[in-house]
Write a protein that holds these residues in place. Structure first.
Motif, PDB file in Angstrom:
ATOM      1  N   THR A  31      -0.865  -3.625 -11.366  1.00  0.00           N
ATOM      2  CA  THR A  31      -0.475  -3.516  -9.728  1.00  0.00           C
ATOM      3  C   THR A  31       0.642  -4.176  -9.311  1.00  0.00           C
ATOM      4  N   HIS A  32       0.830  -4.216  -8.125  1.00  0.00           N
ATOM      5  CA  HIS A  32       2.133  -4.667  -7.401  1.00  0.00           C
ATOM      6  C   HIS A  32       1.947  -6.164  -7.651  1.00  0.00           C
ATOM      7  N   THR A  33       0.529  -6.494  -7.093  1.00  0.00           N
ATOM      8  CA  THR A  33       0.568  -8.080  -7.060  1.00  0.00           C
ATOM      9  C   THR A  33       0.184  -8.769  -8.436  1.00  0.00           C
ATOM     10  N   ILE A  85       2.175  -1.200   1.500  1.00  0.00           N
ATOM     11  CA  ILE A  85       1.850  -2.017   2.573  1.00  0.00           C
ATOM     12  C   ILE A  85       2.696  -3.347   2.329  1.00  0.00           C
ATOM     13  N   ALA A  86       2.417  -3.850   1.127  1.00  0.00           N
ATOM     14  CA  ALA A  86       3.157  -5.262   0.623  1.00  0.00           C
ATOM     15  C   ALA A  86       4.706  -5.207   0.738  1.00  0.00           C
ATOM     16  N   SER A  93     -17.240  10.664  -3.889  1.00  0.00           N
ATOM     17  CA  SER A  93     -17.260  11.438  -4.810  1.00  0.00           C
ATOM     18  C   SER A  93     -17.615  10.650  -6.349  1.00  0.00           C
ATOM     19  N   THR A  94     -18.417  11.147  -7.089  1.00  0.00           N
ATOM     20  CA  THR A  94     -18.401  10.500  -8.382  1.00  0.00           C
ATOM     21  C   THR A  94     -17.717  11.266  -9.393  1.00  0.00           C
ATOM     22  N   HIS A  95     -17.182  12.463  -9.092  1.00  0.00           N
ATOM     23  CA  HIS A  95     -16.340  12.892 -10.125  1.00  0.00           C
ATOM     24  C   HIS A  95     -15.141  12.144 -10.718  1.00  0.00           C
ATOM     25  N   THR A  96     -15.118  12.343 -11.856  1.00  0.00           N
ATOM     26  CA  THR A  96     -13.956  11.665 -12.816  1.00  0.00           C
ATOM     27  C   THR A  96     -12.650  11.607 -12.128  1.00  0.00           C
ATOM     28  N   ASP A  97     -12.218  12.814 -12.100  1.00  0.00           N
ATOM     29  CA  ASP A  97     -10.852  12.968 -11.568  1.00  0.00           C
ATOM     30  C   ASP A  97     -10.493  12.723 -10.424  1.00  0.00           C
ATOM     31  N   ASP A  98     -11.839  12.676  -9.302  1.00  0.00           N
ATOM     32  CA  ASP A  98     -11.523  12.158  -7.946  1.00  0.00           C
ATOM     33  C   ASP A  98     -11.372  10.547  -8.060  1.00  0.00           C
ATOM     34  N   LEU A  99     -12.035   9.951  -8.816  1.00  0.00           N
ATOM     35  CA  LEU A  99     -12.099   8.467  -8.878  1.00  0.00           C
ATOM     36  C   LEU A  99     -10.660   8.210  -9.395  1.00  0.00           C
ATOM     37  N   HIS A 100     -10.288   8.780 -10.362  1.00  0.00           N
ATOM     38  CA  HIS A 100      -8.877   8.490 -10.913  1.00  0.00           C
ATOM     39  C   HIS A 100      -7.820   8.584  -9.683  1.00  0.00           C
ATOM     40  N   ALA A 101      -7.883   9.624  -9.044  1.00  0.00           N
ATOM     41  CA  ALA A 101      -7.113   9.879  -7.860  1.00  0.00           C
ATOM     42  C   ALA A 101      -6.962   8.943  -6.916  1.00  0.00           C
ATOM     43  N   VAL A 102      -8.298   8.633  -6.513  1.00  0.00           N
ATOM     44  CA  VAL A 102      -8.400   7.324  -5.488  1.00  0.00           C
ATOM     45  C   VAL A 102      -7.727   6.110  -6.087  1.00  0.00           C
ATOM     46  N   TRP A 103      -8.124   5.798  -7.368  1.00  0.00           N
ATOM     47  CA  TRP A 103      -7.475   4.508  -7.768  1.00  0.00           C
ATOM     48  C   TRP A 103      -5.982   4.650  -7.695  1.00  0.00           C
ATOM     49  N   ARG A 104      -5.200   5.594  -8.236  1.00  0.00           N
ATOM     50  CA  ARG A 104      -4.109   5.931  -8.124  1.00  0.00           C
ATOM     51  C   ARG A 104      -3.483   5.639  -6.621  1.00  0.00           C
ATOM     52  N   ARG A 105      -4.203   6.245  -5.744  1.00  0.00           N
ATOM     53  CA  ARG A 105      -3.739   6.228  -4.272  1.00  0.00           C
ATOM     54  C   ARG A 105      -3.946   4.839  -3.503  1.00  0.00           C
ATOM     55  N   GLN A 106      -5.087   4.419  -3.924  1.00  0.00           N
ATOM     56  CA  GLN A 106      -5.120   2.752  -3.148  1.00  0.00           C
ATOM     57  C   GLN A 106      -4.274   1.951  -4.022  1.00  0.00           C
ATOM     58  N   THR A 107      -3.963   2.025  -5.357  1.00  0.00           N
ATOM     59  CA  THR A 107      -2.816   1.178  -5.805  1.00  0.00           C
ATOM     60  C   THR A 107      -1.299   1.364  -5.213  1.00  0.00           C
ATOM     61  N   ILE A 108      -0.931   2.653  -4.968  1.00  0.00           N
ATOM     62  CA  ILE A 108       0.234   2.861  -4.386  1.00  0.00           C
ATOM     63  C   ILE A 108       0.225   2.434  -2.896  1.00  0.00           C
ATOM     64  N   LEU A 109      -0.546   2.595  -2.356  1.00  0.00           N
ATOM     65  CA  LEU A 109      -0.817   2.050  -0.866  1.00  0.00           C
ATOM     66  C   LEU A 109      -0.705   0.589  -0.657  1.00  0.00           C
ATOM     67  N   ASP A 110      -1.357  -0.199  -1.807  1.00  0.00           N
ATOM     68  CA  ASP A 110      -1.216  -1.589  -1.855  1.00  0.00           C
ATOM     69  C   ASP A 110       0.275  -2.224  -2.112  1.00  0.00           C
ATOM     70  N   ALA A 111       1.052  -1.485  -2.749  1.00  0.00           N
ATOM     71  CA  ALA A 111       2.403  -1.684  -3.113  1.00  0.00           C
ATOM     72  C   ALA A 111       3.117  -1.255  -1.582  1.00  0.00           C
ATOM     73  N   PHE A 157       4.430   5.088  -7.177  1.00  0.00           N
ATOM     74  CA  PHE A 157       4.063   3.570  -7.293  1.00  0.00           C
ATOM     75  C   PHE A 157       5.205   2.686  -7.757  1.00  0.00           C
ATOM     76  N   ARG A 158       5.807   3.099  -8.658  1.00  0.00           N
ATOM     77  CA  ARG A 158       6.936   2.486  -9.223  1.00  0.00           C
ATOM     78  C   ARG A 158       8.069   2.339  -8.387  1.00  0.00           C
ATOM     79  N   ILE A 159       8.631   3.497  -7.535  1.00  0.00           N
ATOM     80  CA  ILE A 159       9.669   3.354  -6.393  1.00  0.00           C
ATOM     81  C   ILE A 159       8.803   2.353  -5.148  1.00  0.00           C
ATOM     82  N   ALA A 160       7.622   2.296  -4.886  1.00  0.00           N
ATOM     83  CA  ALA A 160       7.067   1.322  -3.939  1.00  0.00           C
ATOM     84  C   ALA A 160       7.296  -0.184  -4.583  1.00  0.00           C
ATOM     85  N   HIS A 161       6.638  -0.265  -6.068  1.00  0.00           N
ATOM     86  CA  HIS A 161       6.873  -1.702  -6.680  1.00  0.00           C
ATOM     87  C   HIS A 161       8.363  -2.214  -6.462  1.00  0.00           C
ATOM     88  N   ALA A 162       9.207  -1.123  -6.818  1.00  0.00           N
ATOM     89  CA  ALA A 162      10.841  -1.610  -6.839  1.00  0.00           C
ATOM     90  C   ALA A 162      11.239  -1.865  -5.492  1.00  0.00           C
TER      91      ALA A 162
END
Length: 308
Positions: free
Chosen positions: A296-298, A244-245, A224-242, A191-196
């Motif tokens: 996030t990036h934005t 793409i932008a 999935s409603t498993h907590t670890d999966d939700l953490h992983a999805v948030w991170r991947r979605q946020t990385i992708l936003d950066a 994420f930080r590399i994409a943000h940079a």
């Protein structure tokens, strides 16, 4: 000046002048320019003692003793930063201080040496050949964010698949971190590399490989409603936003659909603020959680993660 016995042992075949330079380095002093000029380039770049004994190379000693002013003086006098198959870059990336049981240790002591290496003909894509890994500099210290950003700034190729000593192709830096981007450290680095902005100007087919990897992961965790999966999805979605932008490469319709189904910030967060490059004092041992700051990036202004 008497030469300490440990210097004589480390530099047994060196002239008295070279031993004096080594003694100055170990004493935290800067060898005089006249002394450096008197020995010449060959003497400055010789490996003394046992064959290829890196600890008996003058410039390498400046890293081992954390004597950066001496390193500057040696390089100005003709010391070659690419000694011992580019050992300087790997030793610089390994230098750290303070607590180690944190997501991102403090590697700042080596950063000036890394910059000196890169500014004086060093290779940002150097490979490590002192074991059987053949890993590139970008992959040498897996949580050294500051070092990675500097290597990328100096032109390191994050897509390079280096040949290993066994003759196989190693994963590229981006492939390695995309594959493990569900994890806390790997995801924050990517994420930080994409943000940079380091995905800007990259080939769309290469970025598509990252998108494909992320789409497979997000699809596997969809619903999935498993907590670890939700953490992983948030991170991947946020990385992708950066990515793409900053890259301008649009995702496929299927990946865009996975991005629309957002995971709540309750399951998100990073370990560091935007202005941090290593873990601060607020992170103490096992009390580290799955992210503490939302940004996030934005929307890069950090805030505390909402309570679960």
């Amino acid at each position: 000046m008497s030469i300490p016995s440990e210097i004589q042992a480390a530099y047994p075949n060196a002239s008295l002048e070279v031993q004096k330079i080594a003694a100055d380095i170990h004493a935290g002093q800067v060898p005089a320019k006249t002394l450096l000029d008197s020995v010449g380039n060959d003497a400055l770049n010789t490996a003394y003692g046992a064959p290829d004994r890196a600890s008996s190379i003058l410039l390498n000693d400046t890293l081992l003793q954390e004597n950066f002013p001496a390193a500057q003086a040696l390089v100005a006098a003709g010391a070659n930063v690419r000694y011992a198959r580019d050992l300087m870059v790997f030793n610089a990336l390994d230098m750290r201080q303070g607590r180690r049981a944190v997501p991102f240790a403090d590697y700042s002591p080596g950063i000036p040496f890394l910059q000196l290496y890169l500014e004086n003909g060093g290779d940002p894509d150097a490979q490590y050949f002192r074991d059987n890994s053949g890993r590139l500099a970008l992959l040498h210290s897996p949580d050294n964010l500051e070092g990675m950003l500097m290597l990328l700034d100096f032109g390191a190729d994050p897509w390079r698949e280096a040949k290993t000593p066994q003759g196989t192709n190693a994963r590229s830096f981006y492939d390695t971190y995309a594959f493990s981007a569900s994890g806390i450290v790997s995801s924050e680095i990517l994420f930080r590399i994409a943000h940079a902005g380091h995905f800007a100007g990259q080939a769309s087919d290469q970025i598509q490989t990252i998108y494909d990897d992320f789409e497979r992961s997000l699809s596997a965790k969809a619903g999935s409603t498993h907590t670890d999966d939700l953490h992983a999805v948030w991170r991947r979605q946020t990385i992708l936003d950066a990515i793409i932008a900053t890259s301008g490469v649009a995702p496929s319709a299927s990946l865009a659909g996975l991005l629309e189904n957002r995971v709540s910030d309750v399951y998100g967060g990073w370990q560091m603020r935007p202005d941090q490059l290593y873990s601060g004092e607020e992170f103490i041992g096992p009390a580290i959680s799955h992210g503490t700051l939302i940004w996030t990036h934005t929307a890069p202004t950090p805030r505390q993660r909402p309570a679960e």
